[in-house]
Every structure is written in C-alpha cells, then in structure tokens.
Scaffold this active site. Sequence first.
Site, mmCIF file in Angstrom:
data_model
loop_
_atom_site.group_PDB
_atom_site.id
_atom_site.type_symbol
_atom_site.label_atom_id
_atom_site.label_comp_id
_atom_site.label_asym_id
_atom_site.label_seq_id
_atom_site.Cartn_x
_atom_site.Cartn_y
_atom_site.Cartn_z
ATOM 1 N N ASP A 113 -0.236 29.796 17.140
ATOM 2 C CA ASP A 113 -0.299 28.936 17.970
ATOM 3 C C ASP A 113 1.180 27.856 18.419
ATOM 4 O OD1 ASP A 113 -2.914 27.863 18.988
ATOM 5 O OD2 ASP A 113 -1.159 26.254 18.996
ATOM 6 N N TYR B 141 -0.214 20.563 25.459
ATOM 7 C CA TYR B 141 -0.813 20.705 26.407
ATOM 8 C C TYR B 141 0.488 19.854 28.297
ATOM 9 C CZ TYR B 141 -2.937 23.988 23.386
ATOM 10 O OH TYR B 141 -3.436 24.652 21.831
ATOM 11 N N HIS C 166 -6.079 34.479 15.284
ATOM 12 C CA HIS C 166 -5.529 33.735 15.408
ATOM 13 C C HIS C 166 -4.966 32.721 14.065
ATOM 14 C CE1 HIS C 166 -3.222 30.818 18.323
ATOM 15 N NE2 HIS C 166 -3.818 29.723 17.369
#
Length: 383
Positions: free
Chosen positions: A178, A305, A360
């Site tokens: 990630d 982000y 993930h």
Amino acid sequence: MTEPRPFTYHVPDVAIADLRERLARTRLPDRPPCAAWELGTDNDYLADLLAYWRDQFDWRAQESLLNGFPQFRLRLPDVDLHCLRVEGRGPDPVPLLLCHGWPGSVFEFLELIPRLTDPERFGLDPRLSFTVVAPSLPGYGLSFEPGQARFGVEEMAHRLVDLMGAFGHERFLVQGGDWGAFVAARMAHAHPDRIVGLHLNLLPLPRDGGPSPDASPEEIAHFDRLRVWLREETGYQWIQGTKPQTLAFAMTDSPAGLAAWQVEKFRSWSDCHGTIENAIPRDRLLANIAFYWFTGAIGSSFHPYYARMHRDWPIPRGTRIAVPMGYAQFPHEMVRPPRTLASAMFADIRQWNSMPRGGHFAALEQPELLAHEIRSFAEALQS
C-alpha cells in the site's frame, strides 16, 4: 536529532468508556433494497461488528500484545515518530524496515515480526534473522499529534530514513505494501546509498495511460482490470484526496462511521471470499480500527491521498530504481501489473514470485508466506 525513547502505550479507561457509550448510541442508515455489500458496507455485518466491539472486544488484550514488542518514540522537528523495534535473534541480524499503509497500522505486523526476528522459534535457520523496525507512518497512529504537519510519501521517506539512522542502521532492507510500497520505493529512489534491497507486495507504478500498440496479452489484461478498478473502487481516493478534512469530521466523531469506512476496504481488498474473518481475525481487525479511533489520526492518515492528487507521481516518471528489488504478487491484490511493466521502473528485479493465496494486507493475511518471501529475497542478496 534526539535519541529514541522507550515507550509503552496505554489508553485511558475514560477513553474506552467513551467509545462504548458512542457505540451504544449508534444510529444506522436504512438497509437499501439490494444485495448485501452491493452499495458499500452491509448493515447486518456492521451491526454485528459494532455489538461485538461494544460488548466483547477486549482492547486491553490487544494493547498488551502491542506492548509485548519493544516500542520507541523519536522526536524530529515536525513529528514524534512511533515505532516497534525488535532485535533479531541470530549471529548477524539484517536491519529491516517494515512500512504499512492505509487503512493499516503496526497491528498488521504482530504475527510477521516474530517470524523475522526469531526464526529458530519457527524451525528456521537462525543464521538469517532480522532486526525489525516497524514505524507508524508519519501522520498515522502514534506518529500523530493534533496540529502537526501533514506528510506525503516524499516526506515520509525522509523521516523514516532519519529513524533508521537514529537506531544506527545506516544501510537496511525495506519492505512495504500500500502506501508503504510507495514510501519504500521513494527511499530507494531518493536514498539508494541507504537501501540494501527493496521488497514490495504492491507495485507503485503510475496508473494512467494504457497499453502500448505492441502490448502483450498480459499487459492488455492488466490495463483492462485497471480500468475497472479505477472506475469502481477508487471513490475513497477522490474524497480523501480532494476534501479530506470534511470526511475527517465524520470519522473522528463516529466509531461506527470509522468502522464502516474501513471494513469495506478490508473485505474488498483481502482474500476473504466475502467474509472478512476468513482472512483477518475479528479482534485484530477491531484493534486496527480502534487504534485509529484512540489516536485520532484518521484525518491526517488521508493526507498522502491529497498529496498524491496535487503533486507529481512520488517516484518521478522515467526513473529507473537501481536498488535490488523483490516482489511478491498476492492473487487478490487490487492492482497486479506484469513484470514487463515493472521493469520500466525497477532496473534490478532479483525476485518475482506469485503467491498461492492472500490479498492486499499481506502481513496480516499471510504472515508466514510474506516472511518466507522476505527471507528468500535477503538470502538472494547475500549469495
């Protein structure tokens, strides 16, 4: 730079009582007339999870597990970094930095770390062990204080290099998934002299563009999957990347909202066949969510982000990272570019393996498989 300080985490009783009171006052939305999970987090699942969180979940037990690992804090000018640091049991332990992502935390690593630091306990050769440093990324968990600076991938990479230096690790391996994969790759780009090897379970390749005219069938299939994923699964990125503070009000005030926002990702991104607990134990899932709740770090955890959407790609386009790289491709990972595309960024791919299962959250779902991959990569570097 100050010296790392030993640290023990303890949530006040009043904070636990406040959480339970808030959970007891939860107001759920109506159940939409569609299949479970079709429009997001399922009502029945969340109601059951919240009842368990309120009445049965034992935060103190999870806190005790965390405190069973040596923890430290390091005061830097713009962040007081938190980390676990566990000495390897072997003749010459290899320094290894583990980097989590969102919505993860250091709780992801509690089953992985012993497999790396104490291999003999698991029937493995103790001549290869690791001294593991597992930080809360800057702005995450206990590496957050109200009002502090916000951090993108670039700043995180610099701070974690400082952290390793403070422990005397001038050269080290780094592993990440990630955002941790982006941070690890950024380290390898910006500080190649410090990184012995780079191991990833997510590839931080740019996600725009499409296949070239002479693309292979594997590359075409990748871009087809990527288009679907970008269309159907990235709404959270646009919210967290454009108006993160607005979302932070809801997540900071409502534990039910925080849980709903995160469990949908744990279900969608893990290899769980539709039931999160098939891949991730419920107590560990709630420990991770509660860690966000008690630290109040959800708003700052969105910032990578925002930085990503308002800056260039964190590994400059056209870069070829020369640090030796290894990759473990888990079958339920969100984005799985083929090796031909990865080789455009990584000039020295030493290891590329496809895993039989897992998604993930590799460290959380498949700690034994990931530990094996890290060990085999380190062995390859030494040969």
